[in-house]
Structure formats: C-alpha cells, structure tokens
Design a protein around this motif. Structure first.
Motif, PDB file in Angstrom:
ATOM      1  N   GLN A 175      -6.299  -0.905  -3.725  1.00  0.00           N
ATOM      2  CA  GLN A 175      -5.838   0.334  -3.086  1.00  0.00           C
ATOM      3  C   GLN A 175      -4.303   0.392  -3.139  1.00  0.00           C
ATOM      4  O   GLN A 175      -3.732   1.438  -3.426  1.00  0.00           O
ATOM      5  CB  GLN A 175      -6.347   0.376  -1.637  1.00  0.00           C
ATOM      6  CG  GLN A 175      -6.053   1.651  -0.888  1.00  0.00           C
ATOM      7  CD  GLN A 175      -6.820   2.840  -1.421  1.00  0.00           C
ATOM      8  OE1 GLN A 175      -6.335   3.544  -2.304  1.00  0.00           O
ATOM      9  NE2 GLN A 175      -8.003   3.092  -0.904  1.00  0.00           N
ATOM     10  N   LEU A 176      -3.647  -0.747  -2.886  1.00  0.00           N
ATOM     11  CA  LEU A 176      -2.187  -0.782  -2.941  1.00  0.00           C
ATOM     12  C   LEU A 176      -1.694  -0.444  -4.346  1.00  0.00           C
ATOM     13  O   LEU A 176      -0.695   0.249  -4.514  1.00  0.00           O
ATOM     14  CB  LEU A 176      -1.675  -2.170  -2.548  1.00  0.00           C
ATOM     15  CG  LEU A 176      -1.871  -2.578  -1.093  1.00  0.00           C
ATOM     16  CD1 LEU A 176      -1.400  -4.011  -0.883  1.00  0.00           C
ATOM     17  CD2 LEU A 176      -1.116  -1.635  -0.170  1.00  0.00           C
ATOM     18  N   ALA A 177      -2.425  -0.951  -5.351  1.00  0.00           N
ATOM     19  CA  ALA A 177      -2.007  -0.721  -6.730  1.00  0.00           C
ATOM     20  C   ALA A 177      -2.117   0.753  -7.101  1.00  0.00           C
ATOM     21  O   ALA A 177      -1.417   1.228  -7.981  1.00  0.00           O
ATOM     22  CB  ALA A 177      -2.855  -1.566  -7.679  1.00  0.00           C
ATOM     23  N   VAL A 178      -2.987   1.480  -6.413  1.00  0.00           N
ATOM     24  CA  VAL A 178      -3.205   2.895  -6.726  1.00  0.00           C
ATOM     25  C   VAL A 178      -2.240   3.783  -5.946  1.00  0.00           C
ATOM     26  O   VAL A 178      -2.004   4.925  -6.299  1.00  0.00           O
ATOM     27  CB  VAL A 178      -4.682   3.257  -6.426  1.00  0.00           C
ATOM     28  CG1 VAL A 178      -4.927   4.729  -6.526  1.00  0.00           C
ATOM     29  CG2 VAL A 178      -5.587   2.523  -7.390  1.00  0.00           C
ATOM     30  N   MET A 179      -1.663   3.238  -4.877  1.00  0.00           N
ATOM     31  CA  MET A 179      -0.713   4.033  -4.086  1.00  0.00           C
ATOM     32  C   MET A 179       0.625   4.133  -4.831  1.00  0.00           C
ATOM     33  O   MET A 179       0.933   3.290  -5.675  1.00  0.00           O
ATOM     34  CB  MET A 179      -0.494   3.366  -2.733  1.00  0.00           C
ATOM     35  CG  MET A 179      -1.662   3.539  -1.786  1.00  0.00           C
ATOM     36  SD  MET A 179      -1.365   2.631  -0.260  1.00  0.00           S
ATOM     37  CE  MET A 179      -2.697   3.250   0.745  1.00  0.00           C
ATOM     38  N   PRO A 180       1.417   5.154  -4.489  1.00  0.00           N
ATOM     39  CA  PRO A 180       2.702   5.282  -5.192  1.00  0.00           C
ATOM     40  C   PRO A 180       3.738   4.285  -4.665  1.00  0.00           C
ATOM     41  O   PRO A 180       4.841   4.662  -4.309  1.00  0.00           O
ATOM     42  CB  PRO A 180       3.103   6.735  -4.908  1.00  0.00           C
ATOM     43  CG  PRO A 180       2.442   7.071  -3.633  1.00  0.00           C
ATOM     44  CD  PRO A 180       1.181   6.263  -3.575  1.00  0.00           C
ATOM     45  N   LEU A 181       3.373   3.018  -4.599  1.00  0.00           N
ATOM     46  CA  LEU A 181       4.304   1.967  -4.175  1.00  0.00           C
ATOM     47  C   LEU A 181       4.717   1.215  -5.432  1.00  0.00           C
ATOM     48  O   LEU A 181       3.908   0.998  -6.324  1.00  0.00           O
ATOM     49  CB  LEU A 181       3.610   0.995  -3.219  1.00  0.00           C
ATOM     50  CG  LEU A 181       3.099   1.550  -1.890  1.00  0.00           C
ATOM     51  CD1 LEU A 181       2.164   0.536  -1.232  1.00  0.00           C
ATOM     52  CD2 LEU A 181       4.258   1.856  -0.968  1.00  0.00           C
ATOM     53  N   ARG A 182       5.991   0.817  -5.466  1.00  0.00           N
ATOM     54  CA  ARG A 182       6.412  -0.020  -6.595  1.00  0.00           C
ATOM     55  C   ARG A 182       5.898  -1.433  -6.355  1.00  0.00           C
ATOM     56  O   ARG A 182       5.839  -1.869  -5.200  1.00  0.00           O
ATOM     57  CB  ARG A 182       7.937  -0.036  -6.690  1.00  0.00           C
ATOM     58  CG  ARG A 182       8.523   1.193  -7.349  1.00  0.00           C
ATOM     59  CD  ARG A 182      10.030   1.065  -7.364  1.00  0.00           C
ATOM     60  NE  ARG A 182      10.517   0.951  -5.986  1.00  0.00           N
ATOM     61  CZ  ARG A 182      11.259   1.869  -5.388  1.00  0.00           C
ATOM     62  NH1 ARG A 182      11.613   2.944  -6.031  1.00  0.00           N
ATOM     63  NH2 ARG A 182      11.657   1.709  -4.149  1.00  0.00           N
TER      64      ARG A 182
ATOM     65  N   LEU C  52      -5.168   1.290 -13.323  1.00  0.00           N
ATOM     66  CA  LEU C  52      -5.295  -0.126 -12.978  1.00  0.00           C
ATOM     67  C   LEU C  52      -5.543  -0.978 -14.221  1.00  0.00           C
ATOM     68  O   LEU C  52      -5.438  -2.189 -14.180  1.00  0.00           O
ATOM     69  CB  LEU C  52      -6.442  -0.335 -11.984  1.00  0.00           C
ATOM     70  CG  LEU C  52      -6.227   0.211 -10.572  1.00  0.00           C
ATOM     71  CD1 LEU C  52      -7.531   0.192  -9.794  1.00  0.00           C
ATOM     72  CD2 LEU C  52      -5.174  -0.597  -9.847  1.00  0.00           C
ATOM     73  N   ARG C  69       3.734   6.162 -11.487  1.00  0.00           N
ATOM     74  CA  ARG C  69       3.892   6.194 -10.039  1.00  0.00           C
ATOM     75  C   ARG C  69       3.843   7.650  -9.545  1.00  0.00           C
ATOM     76  O   ARG C  69       3.335   7.945  -8.480  1.00  0.00           O
ATOM     77  CB  ARG C  69       5.235   5.554  -9.689  1.00  0.00           C
ATOM     78  CG  ARG C  69       5.296   5.151  -8.267  1.00  0.00           C
ATOM     79  CD  ARG C  69       6.487   4.251  -8.041  1.00  0.00           C
ATOM     80  NE  ARG C  69       6.872   4.395  -6.664  1.00  0.00           N
ATOM     81  CZ  ARG C  69       8.103   4.646  -6.248  1.00  0.00           C
ATOM     82  NH1 ARG C  69       9.084   4.741  -7.124  1.00  0.00           N
ATOM     83  NH2 ARG C  69       8.348   4.772  -4.972  1.00  0.00           N
ATOM     84  N   ARG C  72       0.301   8.838  -9.400  1.00  0.00           N
ATOM     85  CA  ARG C  72      -0.412   8.172  -8.300  1.00  0.00           C
ATOM     86  C   ARG C  72      -0.206   8.887  -6.971  1.00  0.00           C
ATOM     87  O   ARG C  72      -1.060   8.850  -6.103  1.00  0.00           O
ATOM     88  CB  ARG C  72       0.028   6.707  -8.189  1.00  0.00           C
ATOM     89  CG  ARG C  72      -0.718   5.821  -9.163  1.00  0.00           C
ATOM     90  CD  ARG C  72      -0.387   4.388  -8.938  1.00  0.00           C
ATOM     91  NE  ARG C  72       0.864   4.011  -9.567  1.00  0.00           N
ATOM     92  CZ  ARG C  72       1.612   2.981  -9.195  1.00  0.00           C
ATOM     93  NH1 ARG C  72       1.247   2.226  -8.204  1.00  0.00           N
ATOM     94  NH2 ARG C  72       2.720   2.698  -9.822  1.00  0.00           N
ATOM     95  N   PHE C 101       2.538   7.161   0.980  1.00  0.00           N
ATOM     96  CA  PHE C 101       2.615   8.410   0.216  1.00  0.00           C
ATOM     97  C   PHE C 101       3.760   9.296   0.702  1.00  0.00           C
ATOM     98  O   PHE C 101       3.965  10.379   0.177  1.00  0.00           O
ATOM     99  CB  PHE C 101       1.288   9.176   0.325  1.00  0.00           C
ATOM    100  CG  PHE C 101       0.204   8.602  -0.539  1.00  0.00           C
ATOM    101  CD1 PHE C 101       0.102   8.973  -1.869  1.00  0.00           C
ATOM    102  CD2 PHE C 101      -0.694   7.689  -0.030  1.00  0.00           C
ATOM    103  CE1 PHE C 101      -0.895   8.446  -2.673  1.00  0.00           C
ATOM    104  CE2 PHE C 101      -1.688   7.151  -0.832  1.00  0.00           C
ATOM    105  CZ  PHE C 101      -1.792   7.519  -2.158  1.00  0.00           C
TER     106      PHE C 101
END
Lengths: 352, 267, 280
Positions: A175-182, C52, C69, C72, C101
């Motif tokens: 889920q973290l990998a899919v969020m817009p987080l670097r 992914l 990004r 996403r 987000f």
C-alpha cells in the motif's frame, strides 16, 4: 503419541532456522567457551619507561609483552599511554619500580598482579603496583558501559526489524508503494522514530547506569554522544537488514537472536579480545558492539580523548555505512520495483 | 442417525454468538452455513466439532473420532510434505496406513504428483485441498469444513466441491461454511446466518421461494432504501408483490431478508 | 478518456511468462472485472498497472502517462489484505493515508470506534479501507476481491459506493474470482495462462461452453457413476453437473450403472466457464 513425535521431528528437520538455532548456536557456544573464554591473559602489552627501561626490557617474563620502551618517559607519559589504550601496563623503571595498571582491563590487571607476585627473588613491596581508572577493580564500572551497548543492540535490532517486517507481513508495504510517497520518505520516516526511541533509550539507560551503579563518567559527553549515534545507526541498519531478509515477525526474531549471541560472546564485553585466538577474533572486528565497547569504556573510565579513539570511530562509521546502506538498498527494492531502474531494453515508445 | 443442533445458544461473555439455531446435518447430504464475517458460522461449526460448549440447546453429533474437522485456513502442517501430512492423519486415526483411499483422494484432487512437496510450497488452493483430504481420509461419519473455499481460485474450488460431493456420496454428513452465496447453491440445504441468528433456511429452491413480495429489475429505484445494484442496473424489493417480478437469486433473497430484519429491528 | 491503457503488456519471471501480450483499456466511468484462476496472471497484471512491477515488454499508460508518483496520486487501491494498520484506529488510518496523499482526512465510517482497527469485524475494516482509498477522490480505483467475506447486504452497500465513484467519473478495475462480484462489473475480461481468453458480458465469457445437467432421485449414485467413468462431476443442490462433458458419454456412464436420470444440456455458469478456460 508416536504419530505426534514423528511429525514434530519431521517439522523440526524442515525448519532450517530453528535447526540452525539448535545446532549452530550450541556449537558456537562450545567454540567460544573452549577457545575464547579465557580469563587468563597470555600477553599483556607493556610499556617500559624511565632511566632503567632499556635495562629491564629483556628481563620481564610472560605474560608481559613489551611494546614500548622509552627511557625519556615519565609518569605522565605512562598515564597517557594507558588512557589511549596503547598498553595495559606501564612500568616506570626507577628505584623503586612502579607498575601502573589499566583497571578497565580487569583480567589483564589480575594476571599482571599474579605475575608480579610470582616474580622470584623480589622482596614483598619491592614493586609498587598501582591500579588506575578503576582502583577497586569494580565489575560494574566495566560492565555497565558495555551493557548500554548490549541493551541498545537488543532493542534497536529486534524492535526495528519487527516494525519493518510487520509492514510486509500485513501487506501495508505494498500500500505504501502505491501511495504518492517517495521511497526515501518511507525509509527515513520508518527508521527515524526508532532512531529517536533509541536515543531516548540510550539516555535513560546511561542515566540509570551512572546513578544506580555508581559508575564514573570521566570523559567527554560529545565523544560519547557521537559514538552512540554511529552505533545506533549501525544497529538500526542491522534491524532493517534483518527485516528485508524475513517474511514474518517470527523469522525476524530468530535472525535477530542469531546475530545477538555472537555480539555477547565476542565483542569483548565479557571475554577480553586479546585472549581470543585470531581464528575467532576476526569476527569480533566485524561487530559494531566491539567498537562501541572500546569507545564507552574509554570515555567512561579513562577519559580517552577522541584522537585516541580514531580506529573504533572509523570502524563504527564504516560498519554503519555498509549495514545501513545495504539495508536501505534492499528496502528500496521492495518499495520501488518499477521506478528508478533503467531497463536494459529501450522503452517501447520508440516503436510507436 | 441424523446429527444436528436444536435450540442452540452460545455466548462468549456478554456476547451472544448464536441464538436459537436449529439445524439438521443428515448423512449423505451437503449442508451449507452461509454468512458474512462475524455472523456465527465458525462458532456453529466448532459446536458441531465439539470445540465449543453450548449454553443451551441440544447437540447431536458422532463420537469425537468419527468427526473430520477442517478449521478456517489450515491445510496441513506446512513443514511436512503432502504424504507426511497424510501419514500423520492415518497414524493419529490408527489406520493401518494411508492406503488406497489416500491414493484415490490425491488422484481426484490433482495432488498426486505433489506427494513429496512441502505443504508450505503448495498454492493456497492446493493446500486447502490437502486439508479437506486430511479431514476425509479416516472416512468420518461427519465432515465439518470451515470456509474450505475462501481465497481459493475457481479451479481449485471446483476440485474442492467435487471432494465435498464425494464425501456426501460416500455417506458422510457434510457441514460446510462459506461467505459466498453462489457456493450455497451447490449444497442440498442452506442456512444463512446473520448476527448469530438464522435469516433464511431450506433447500436453495425453498429459500428463493420464501421471498416475501417480489424483486424487480429496474433502471432506477423508486425506494433507494429497498434497492441494490446489480451491475449497471438495480434490483428493488417490492414487499407487496409486483407483476414484473423476476426470479430472484439466492443473493437477492438474502439481501431482502437482511433489509426486512433491519427494518424490523428499527421499529 | 482512458484511465488505463495497457498495450501488448508482457511480464516474464525467468523462463516463466506470467502475463503475455495483454491489451486492456479501462475508460473513465467504467467498471471492468478481471477474472481468472490462480496463475492466470491477474495479480501480475494488476501489479504492473499499479507500478509495483516493471513490464518485460509492452507498456502501461495511466491517464495517458507512464506510471509515476504523479499517477499514483490519482489511484485508490484496496488490496485483498486491505493494506491498513491493524494496530491503529480507523481515524488514525484515515489520517495517515490522507497525509500521504496531501488531502484532508475523511471521517471514519460510523461504528468503527476509536480502538485498534484489528478488533473490528471484517465488514467494518473493509468500509475503512474503502474510505481510505476514496478520500483523495481517485480517478482510478483498483480493487482486489473488494467484498470478500462480507455479508450480502453489506456487500450490496459497498457496491453502491463503487458505482457512485464510477458515476462520478472514476474508472474501476476489479480483480475477483467470485461470481457474485464479477456480475457487478460493466465488462469482464477473462484471463488464463497469462493471456486474455474472453471479453465482454457474462454471456460472452461463457460463450459456447455448456454443461450436462443430470436430474436424478439418486444423486450420489449418479455422481459415483460419473466419477467412476472418469467424468468430472460436481454437485448443484441435488443435481449433478458436468461442465464441458459430452452428453452421450454421460448417458453411457449412467446407463451402465443403472442409475435413473434425466439428462439435459445447459449453458455453463460463469464459474464453470472459468474452470473450462483454465484448461481442466
């Protein structure tokens, strides 16, 4: 019942980690206790100072190993050599001769005393033995600083690895990998809280050690803090590394335990490094706890200046860099499998 | 001898897990218990397996060694191979060996080529099949399977249902739970649980016939509180009947019964 | 507008090809269901769409852009395992993903309380997962078996919400192997062995696949006779169904055993069609 026993043996045989814990660890313990666990020190680095130094150089029996001979040296030179851990014993070869012993090296001190007492033909009291830094030869003064490192290893490695592997186990890492987080937001954000907790932990343990066990702190706080931070980074990196090698929290705990045992045995916390054979001692030099113990014992008891702690500091920094770097690389691979990787084949845009 | 429960009540502390459940689990029939998470399916199955004591009511079940039970998401000991898992079951049940029945069951489920594979290296569906085979191996009088097909793909699910049918065809009383109603249509008798009570029960045909009023298929609902989506269109419940009524699915019937229970409680 | 556009998408793991040459387009406002057995390639396809996994060949465009990004930010994802922190409360979970987000956190669904999420019934956990995935108003929703383990009425309510999103212009991609869920989609895509083997409505997916239906007073006898003849039989209440079987072969098997039965041929169910497509 027979069915249960057979099933259990079969399962044990398959579970490689538990098997490793059951066989490798007892073997390690045996090797360590057999070859490593020597309280008697065979070789004690010794400095000879003063006018008679050269005359005495060839006369000292085992376990004294003369590494420094300095006819110009004085008592100040001697104390400085001890403080910097260049030697464990300094002999001021005047009449009467004085033996200065580094009391932070408990077993070496005891061996030295025994050796002096055993010197034939000397009248009692002919040699003046003086124990520096830890005159009462208190075990607490030596163990408490080392225990700080021990406790931090346990907390840092185990808690961090559990925290990170939980993300994987519960599927939240995806889920973290899919969020817009670097990836760096995730990695730094994940490790920073453990780092802060580690710092607080360290402060609490140090304060408790100083207050409860009456351990002296003679050195410089900045040196201690700098060493602690480097050590903490190495230990946290170890935790993250373990977490990237484990799928479940159970696996992470097993791995963490396997890394803990050698640290306890081989870091010099209990058994002096100098009495370990080189076949085992090299492992000691790969463990962050080894260097942290050198730093804290020096700073606490001997007020060792930072320029004399260059090697442990450099080694700790290198270990922290390697372990944390490796951990972050592996962690990053879990987070950003698609991004930041150049494919060998050209992007299909060219074809369209 | 028919197994089952009558007037069953089970509570965990102040929580009423099951309240007034009557269920027959006769030999040679597949009986399904369907409901969402927390509806009481697992508790009911554990009562039948002898793992939970009821607070009230009667429970008729075979002797313990005559019950084959598959807990939710088990599927064998993960560190043992398929063959070793079966050997363990056979030894525990004091069978002379795994024998022809094991060979037959493995053959039917497509597990035969994987005898030497560790259970942990099997796919989820394969592992569930192994679990059911383990429960069936001693030919128990009653087979209790808790959500054997949850998280299992359609191919393995079809194999699992073949196994379940086989057990019933060989005379076992089979009790299966599921979160999915499309599974219930395979059973000869269905009970839908909701919050520890029976919402509807009967053969799938009886259940669909029991619908009060009618269900219609519309573009837009007249009463959104009584409507639900089916793809881009709507289904709507008309309690007083409707000439344009369609044949409801089991799912429609259960939604209607849940709506009726909700409004009943709201009053 | 195309929310997802996958062209000739392929992913190999060593010598194994998990997804081969898949084209998939999901327009805004559309709900597309991806069906398939284990190993059909559903998960690999979804992971490539989410960014992914990197494709071995072919390409994915989200809103016309490569996954990044920025794309996403516009995706809401509800994985099968929900992807929530079980030791945090509903509100804490929502506030974390809202912060990730960069939006204001939504209110937790009613009845979810202030305790750890892991103690709530699965249905309520799912409601929180939906709230977390919807609070940044995504243009694309990716749902992996979104209503697994949920009671029918609660499932209907969750689908109401998914439909609302589609009505408001979001594209929805659902992977499932439950027929109850598959029927909620506008359009279905059936995968087998890494390839797309069927597209369209339920009837298109089922296509020409048929099943032999055996009505008999002695279902267990009929079942045993079919199985003994090597015909894969399954149970539907008290009827026996044989998807993909030859009617005459079934008649011979039953005739030899003397079980009284009435045979007919019927269109396969969606699930039977999936099993047949998987090559069994």
């Amino acid at each position: 019942m027979q069915a249960m026993v057979r099933k259990e043996f079969r399962q044990l045989r398959r579970d490689r980690r538990t098997l490793a814990l059951m066989i490798v660890v007892p073997l390690l313990l045996l090797v360590v206790f057999g070859y490593v666990a020597r309280f008697d020190v065979k070789e004690i680095p010794t400095a000879l100072l003063g006018t008679q130094a050269e005359a005495l150089a060839g006369m000292l029996p085992e376990p004294f190993a003369v590494t420094i001979v300095d006819p110009e040296g004085s008592r100040e030179t001697a104390e400085d050599l001890l403080r910097r851990s260049r030697v464990i014993i300094a002999v001021i070869a005047e009449a009467p001769p004085t033996l200065l012993v580094d009391g932070s090296e408990l077993f070496a001190t005891q061996s030295a005393r025994a050796a002096v007492a055993g010197l034939g033909g000397l009248p009692t009291g002919a040699v003046d033995v003086e124990v520096l830094f830890n005159p009462e030869l208190s075990t607490a003064a030596i163990m408490v600083p080392a225990l700080i490192g021990m406790v931090l290893t346990a907390v840092g490695t185990v808690i961090t690895s559990l925290g990170v592997v939980r993300e994987r186990q519960e599927g939240t890492l995806e889920q973290l990998a899919v969020m817009p987080l670097r990836p760096r937001d995730v990695i730094v954000g994940k490790i920073a809280p453990y780092f802060l907790v580690g710092i607080v932990d360290m402060a609490v343990i140090t304060a408790a050690g100083l207050l409860l066990f009456d351990v002296p702190f003679r050195g410089s706080w900045p040196v201690f803090i700098a060493g602690s931070i480097l050590f903490l980074l190495a230990v946290l990196g170890m935790g993250v590394l373990i977490s990237t090698l484990s799928q479940t929290q159970g696996e992470a705990i097993q791995l963490a335990i396997m890394t803990m045992l050698p640290q306890v045995m081989l870091s010099g916390m209990i058994f002096p490094l100098t009495s370990m054979p080189w076949g085992v001692r090299w492992i000691s030099y790969l463990l962050p706890l080894t260097y942290f113990i050198q730093i804290v014992r020096g700073v606490f008891l001997k007020a060792t200046p930072i320029d004399a702690l260059g090697i442990p500091f450099l080694a700790l920094a290198a270990l922290a860099l390697v372990v944390l770097g490796l951990a972050v690389l592996r962690f990053r691979r879990d987070l950003a499998p698609a991004g930041h990787r150049r494919e060998p084949s050209p992007e299909p845009e060219a074809a369209t | 001898m028919s197994w089952g429960v009558a007037g069953l009540r089970v509570s965990f502390g102040p929580t009423e897990a099951l309240d007034g459940i009557n269920l027959e689990v006769p030999p040679g029939r597949v009986t399904a218990v369907v409901g969402g998470d927390g509806a009481g399916k697992t508790t009911l199955l554990r009562v039948m397996a002898g793992l939970v004591a009821p607070r009230a009511g009667t429970v008729r079940r075979p002797r313990q060694e005559q019950i084959g039970y598959l807990p939710t998401r088990s599927g064998g000991f993960r560190d043992l191979t398929v063959a070793e898992n079966l050997e363990f079951v056979a030894a525990a049940a004091r069978l002379p060996g795994t024998g022809r029945r094991a060979d037959d069951l493995l053959e039917r489920t497509g597990l035969a080529p994987f005898r030497k594979r560790l259970a942990r290296d099997l796919s989820g569906g394969m592992r569930q099949k192994l679990g059911v085979v383990m429960a069936m191996l001693p030919s128990p009088a009653m087979l209790v399977l808790d959500e054997p097909t949850t998280g299992v793909d359609p191919v393995s699910r079809a194999d699992l249902w073949r196994l379940i049918a086989l057990a019933a065809a060989q005379g076992a009383a089979v009790l299966v739970s599921s979160a999915y109603l499309d599974e219930a249509e395979r059973a000869a008798w269905v009970m839908v649980l909701r919050e520890g009570r029976s919402l509807v029960a009967g053969t799938p045909a009886e259940v669909t016939a029991s619908l009060p009023g009618a269900v219609v298929d519309v573009d837009a609902p007249t009463d959104p509180a009584r409507a639900w989506r089916r793809g881009p269109r709507w289904r709507e419940w008309r309690p007083n009947g409707d000439p344009t009524a369609i044949a409801p699915t089991l799912e429609d019937v259960v939604i209607v019964a849940s709506l009726a229970a909700e409004t009943g409680r709201a009053r | 507008m195309k929310a997802i556009e996958a062209r000739a998408l392929t992913r190999r793991f060593g010598a194994f090809t998990a997804v081969a040459d898949v084209d998939l387009v999901v327009e805004t406002g559309e709900i597309v269901g991806v069906l398939g057995a284990n190993g059909a390639g559903k998960t690999t396809l979804m992971r490539m769409i989410l960014g992914l996994l990197h494709p071995s060949a072919g390409r994915v465009r989200l809103f016309g852009l490569p996954p990044s990004r920025e794309t996403r930010r516009r995706i809401g994802y509800v994985p099968q395992g929900l992807g929530l922190y079980r030791d945090l409360s509903a509100a804490e979970n929502l506030s974390f993903s809202a912060a990730a987000f960069g939006v204001a956190a939504a209110l937790p669904p009613p009845g979810t309380g202030t305790g750890a999420l892991g103690h709530l019934p699965l249905g309520q956990q799912r409601a929180v997962a939906f709230a977390a995935a919807l609070q940044h108003h995504p243009d694309l929703l990716v749902l992996d078996e979104p209503t697994s383990g949920v009671a029918p009425l609660a499932r209907a309510r969750l689908w109401d919400r998914i439909r609302e999103q589609a009505g408001a212009g979001a594209a929805v991609l659902v992977t499932t192997h439950y027929m109850d869920e598959a029927r909620q989609a506008d359009r279905l895509v059936l995968m087998a062995a890494g390839r797309v083997v069927g597209r369209g409505q339920e009837a298109d997916i089922v296509g020409a696949a048929r099943a032999v239906v055996v009505r008999t007073p002695d279902w267990s006898g009929a079942f045993a006779a079919c199985e003994a003849a090597g015909l894969a039989a399954t149970l539907a209440g008290t009827e026996v169904r044989l998807p993909g079987a030859d009617l005459e072969a079934v008649r011979r098997a039953l005739g030899a055993s003397g079980v009284p039965a009435e045979l007919s041929s019927a269109p396969a169910t969606l699930e039977e069609a999936m099993v047949l497509a998987a090559g069994r």
